[in-house]
Write a protein that holds these residues in place. Structure first.
Motif, PDB file in Angstrom:
ATOM      1  N   GLN A   5       0.818  -1.198   0.000  1.00  0.00           N
ATOM      2  CA  GLN A   5       0.000   0.000   0.000  1.00  0.00           C
ATOM      3  C   GLN A   5       0.862   1.262   0.000  1.00  0.00           C
ATOM      4  N   LYS A   8       2.159   1.728  -3.462  1.00  0.00           N
ATOM      5  CA  LYS A   8       1.080   2.214  -4.316  1.00  0.00           C
ATOM      6  C   LYS A   8       0.834   3.703  -4.084  1.00  0.00           C
ATOM      7  N   THR A   9       0.829   4.115  -2.802  1.00  0.00           N
ATOM      8  CA  THR A   9       0.597   5.525  -2.462  1.00  0.00           C
ATOM      9  C   THR A   9       1.695   6.410  -3.046  1.00  0.00           C
ATOM     10  N   GLU A  12       1.293   6.815  -6.767  1.00  0.00           N
ATOM     11  CA  GLU A  12       0.217   7.753  -7.106  1.00  0.00           C
ATOM     12  C   GLU A  12       0.660   9.197  -6.890  1.00  0.00           C
ATOM     13  N   MET A  13       1.508   9.413  -5.891  1.00  0.00           N
ATOM     14  CA  MET A  13       1.972  10.769  -5.571  1.00  0.00           C
ATOM     15  C   MET A  13       3.007  11.274  -6.572  1.00  0.00           C
ATOM     16  N   LEU A  32       7.398   8.605   3.637  1.00  0.00           N
ATOM     17  CA  LEU A  32       6.919   8.982   2.312  1.00  0.00           C
ATOM     18  C   LEU A  32       7.564  10.255   1.777  1.00  0.00           C
ATOM     19  N   ALA A  51      -1.965  11.536  -3.761  1.00  0.00           N
ATOM     20  CA  ALA A  51      -2.774  10.355  -3.472  1.00  0.00           C
ATOM     21  C   ALA A  51      -4.214  10.780  -3.232  1.00  0.00           C
TER      22      ALA A  51
END
Length: 287
Positions: A5, A8-9, A12-13, A32, A51
């Motif tokens: 996850q 994935k985040t 997306e960012m 992150l 995200a």
């Protein structure tokens, strides 16, 4: 431990590949923001997608009071582009913007629909804003959501601009020595500049110190990876920081109608005493 996850985040960012995101997160110990910096330094990050970015249809709508002392910009979402162009939907958006402008507790405030849904509707206090929206949902046949709003109250003037069919809008708070058609033409140019070039700050002094320090750190690491000698890193960073200002800072951007001058120079040449205090730019589905 880097989870799927988290990967994935980050993807997306940043738009970077899954493997690159995984490696960056491992290097950053699962942080992150640090991982984003690592990707930027490596040149792997694309446009900074956030995200959870919205992809709904809808409209950006604005309202400015007659005396130009209060201005509102909203994003009202619906399910389809067909409804976004619907006359009743557009009228609802304008009325919600007017409501936000009329209610004193909304002064100099930004928020989401949740912040105003329980307010008594300015045109009919026997109804709440939520009830007005639900009535429109029943009439139009699609889900409708007030995603966000910003209201400016000023001792200067407010100007609003919506581009095209309402996918981008701008609200500008400014001072001027006078108010006439010439001032309005100039401030319209500035609003169009913000809409087109996506400025984030009024001037260099309005950039938070931590943002500048982050950029310097990233630019320095990029220069080192390019093999630049350590004794010229600072000079390289300063040069590239100017490019950052030209991209992000309104008054430093090349003026879209005459790129040989900056927006700051354009304002100065007009000698109207126009001072940009703040602005906000909304793009449909943006952040």
């Amino acid at each position: 431990m880097v989870s799927a996850q988290m990967v994935k985040t980050l993807r997306e960012m940043t738009g970077a590949g899954m493997l690159e995101c995984k490696k960056a997160l491992e290097e950053a110990g699962g942080d992150l923001e640090k991982a984003k910096e690592i990707l930027r330094i490596r040149g792997l990050a694309k446009a900074e997608k956030k995200a959870g970015r919205e992809t709904k249809e809808g409209i950006i709508q604005t309202y400015v009071s007659q005396d130009r002392k209060v201005g509102v910009i909203i994003e009202l979402n619906c399910e389809t582009d067909f409804v976004a162009r619907n006359e009743h939907f557009n009228e609802l958006a304008l009325n919600i913007a007017k409501h936000i402008a009329q209610i004193s507790e909304n002064a100099n405030r930004e928020g989401t629909g949740e912040d105003i849904l329980k307010q008594a509707y300015y045109q009919d206090p026997t109804k709440s804003v939520e009830e007005v929206i639900k009535s429109a949902i029943a009439k139009i046949g699609e889900n409708i959501q007030l995603r966000r709003f910003t209201r400016f109250d000023t001792d200067g003037y407010v100007h609003a601009y919506v581009h095209g069919i309402g996918r981008v809008g701008v609200l500008v708070d400014y001072r001027s020595d006078k108010m006439d058609d010439r001032v309005l033409r100039v401030i319209q140019d500035v609003a169009m500049q913000i809409a087109a070039m996506k400025a984030e700050y009024v001037d260099v002094n309005s950039i938070p110190a931590e943002v500048i320090e982050r950029e310097k750190r990233i630019l320095a690491q990029q220069a080192r990876q390019e093999g630049k000698p350590e004794n010229i890193i600072d000079k390289v960073v300063e040069g590239r920081l100017k490019k950052f200002y030209q991209e992000k800072v309104l008054l430093e951007q090349p003026f879209i109608k005459e790129e040989k001058k900056t927006v700051g120079q354009y304002l100065g040449e007009n000698a109207l005493g126009i001072q940009i205090k703040r602005f906000v730019r909304y793009e449909l589905g943006g952040i």
